[in-house]
Design a protein around this motif. Structure first.
Motif, PDB file in Angstrom:
ATOM      1  N   HIS A 207       0.861  -1.180   0.000  1.00 55.75           N
ATOM      2  CA  HIS A 207       0.000   0.000   0.000  1.00 55.75           C
ATOM      3  C   HIS A 207       0.899   1.231   0.000  1.00 55.75           C
ATOM      4  O   HIS A 207       1.884   1.283   0.746  1.00 55.75           O
ATOM      5  CB  HIS A 207      -0.895  -0.013   1.236  1.00 55.75           C
ATOM      6  CG  HIS A 207      -1.888   1.094   1.303  1.00 55.75           C
ATOM      7  ND1 HIS A 207      -2.739   1.417   0.266  1.00 55.75           N
ATOM      8  CD2 HIS A 207      -2.169   1.980   2.312  1.00 55.75           C
ATOM      9  CE1 HIS A 207      -3.507   2.437   0.631  1.00 55.75           C
ATOM     10  NE2 HIS A 207      -3.185   2.794   1.853  1.00 55.75           N
ATOM     11  N   ILE A 209       1.244   5.433   0.376  1.00 56.05           N
ATOM     12  CA  ILE A 209       0.639   6.662   0.883  1.00 56.05           C
ATOM     13  C   ILE A 209       1.641   7.796   0.726  1.00 56.05           C
ATOM     14  O   ILE A 209       2.847   7.562   0.627  1.00 56.05           O
ATOM     15  CB  ILE A 209       0.220   6.524   2.365  1.00 56.05           C
ATOM     16  CG1 ILE A 209       1.440   6.189   3.240  1.00 56.05           C
ATOM     17  CG2 ILE A 209      -0.870   5.469   2.523  1.00 56.05           C
ATOM     18  CD1 ILE A 209       1.149   6.171   4.731  1.00 56.05           C
ATOM     19  N   TYR A 211       4.207  10.745   1.664  1.00 51.90           N
ATOM     20  CA  TYR A 211       5.109  11.001   2.785  1.00 51.90           C
ATOM     21  C   TYR A 211       5.212  12.507   2.984  1.00 51.90           C
ATOM     22  O   TYR A 211       5.532  13.240   2.042  1.00 51.90           O
ATOM     23  CB  TYR A 211       6.492  10.407   2.524  1.00 51.90           C
ATOM     24  CG  TYR A 211       7.453  10.646   3.668  1.00 51.90           C
ATOM     25  CD1 TYR A 211       7.464   9.793   4.766  1.00 51.90           C
ATOM     26  CD2 TYR A 211       8.323  11.735   3.664  1.00 51.90           C
ATOM     27  CE1 TYR A 211       8.325  10.021   5.828  1.00 51.90           C
ATOM     28  CE2 TYR A 211       9.181  11.961   4.723  1.00 51.90           C
ATOM     29  CZ  TYR A 211       9.181  11.105   5.810  1.00 51.90           C
ATOM     30  OH  TYR A 211      10.029  11.338   6.861  1.00 51.90           O
ATOM     31  N   ARG A 218       6.765   9.460  -0.962  1.00 55.28           N
ATOM     32  CA  ARG A 218       5.777   8.446  -0.629  1.00 55.28           C
ATOM     33  C   ARG A 218       6.352   7.461   0.379  1.00 55.28           C
ATOM     34  O   ARG A 218       7.570   7.353   0.551  1.00 55.28           O
ATOM     35  CB  ARG A 218       5.372   7.678  -1.887  1.00 55.28           C
ATOM     36  CG  ARG A 218       6.509   6.883  -2.506  1.00 55.28           C
ATOM     37  CD  ARG A 218       6.149   6.249  -3.831  1.00 55.28           C
ATOM     38  NE  ARG A 218       7.248   5.469  -4.387  1.00 55.28           N
ATOM     39  CZ  ARG A 218       8.251   5.979  -5.091  1.00 55.28           C
ATOM     40  NH1 ARG A 218       8.301   7.288  -5.332  1.00 55.28           N
ATOM     41  NH2 ARG A 218       9.215   5.201  -5.560  1.00 55.28           N
ATOM     42  N   THR A 220       5.918   3.327   1.083  1.00 57.67           N
ATOM     43  CA  THR A 220       5.381   2.052   0.641  1.00 57.67           C
ATOM     44  C   THR A 220       5.396   1.082   1.816  1.00 57.67           C
ATOM     45  O   THR A 220       6.456   0.792   2.370  1.00 57.67           O
ATOM     46  CB  THR A 220       6.197   1.468  -0.521  1.00 57.67           C
ATOM     47  OG1 THR A 220       6.177   2.370  -1.622  1.00 57.67           O
ATOM     48  CG2 THR A 220       5.624   0.134  -0.967  1.00 57.67           C
TER      49      THR A 220
END
Length: 230
Positions: A207, A209, A211, A218, A220
């Motif tokens: 997944h 999202i 950062y 991002r 992971t």
């Protein structure tokens, strides 16, 4: 640690670790000193022992004390009893891509990087199928098997994927960890039914999202489930 693991770790040291976000980290099934492995498919790689943040173990409803030996490669974990379930939290750090090559550094250390990400791993290993296995353990991301007994070859196993304690819908679940090209997706309840094959299983899900910081764009998060089909 068996000869196969020693061989793979030696090869990884010689070739270097490839910083692929899809690598997994998990506690292996062989005890009583359970190795914490990191790799991709059949390739087990060397890693910095400080990346193992925490290993937990349960025997039934009781959480066991766990001792970590960071002086060996891979790191070894041993519970104070015979665990039914073990988990690992593994911080793989920041990775920045520079000229087609990944470096285990944040963007702030390599401002010329074309992209950068944080990589976090969460592994869960089932040693015995007890009611504890069907309950979440509070990992930031985790796969929860919903079977009341050990699944057998040829059956199907229902899993629930949780992110921060909530069902994660639409997540791609890979049947050979993050080395698999065969994927299924979770439904609106975060559940998916997967086929059970013979031998050792490593099921993975990831997944991404955003950062919030200059180190990366991002995060992971990768979770996996390890078990042995009887």
């Amino acid at each position: 640690m068996n000869a196969l693991i020693r061989c793979l770790v030696s090869a990884a040291c010689a070739l270097g670790v490839l910083p692929v976000m899809a690598h997994d980290a998990w506690v292996e099934l062989d005890g009583p000193r359970y190795p914490v492995l990191y790799g991709h498919g059949a390739d087990v790689l060397a890693y910095d022992a400080t990346k193992v943040q925490r290993v937990r173990a349960w025997q039934g409803a009781r959480e066991l004390d766990v001792a970590l030996d960071r002086s060996v490669q891979p790191v070894a974990a041993q519970g104070s009893g015979e665990p039914d379930l073990m988990t690992v939290e593994f911080d793989n750090g920041f990775w920045s891509k520079v000229g087609g090559e990944w470096k285990n550094l944040p963007r702030t250390a390599v401002p010329e990087a074309s992209e950068a990400g944080q990589s976090l791993k969460f592994g869960k290993t089932v040693l015995r199928w007890t009611p504890r296995v069907r309950q979440p353990v509070g990992l930031r991301m985790e796969i929860v098997p919903l079977a009341e007994r050990a699944p057998r070859t040829g059956e199907r196993l229902t899993l629930r994927v949780l992110f921060e304690g909530k069902p994660l819908a639409g997540a791609a679940v890979e049947l050979d960890g993050h080395a698999s090209a065969s994927t299924l997706r979770t439904d609106e309840r975060g559940e998916v039914s997967v086929p059970v094959r013979a031998g050792r299983q490593l099921i993975g899900v990831s997944h991404v999202i955003p950062y919030a910081g200059p180190e990366a764009e991002r995060t992971t998060l990768a979770a996996n489930l390890r078990y042995q089909t009887p």
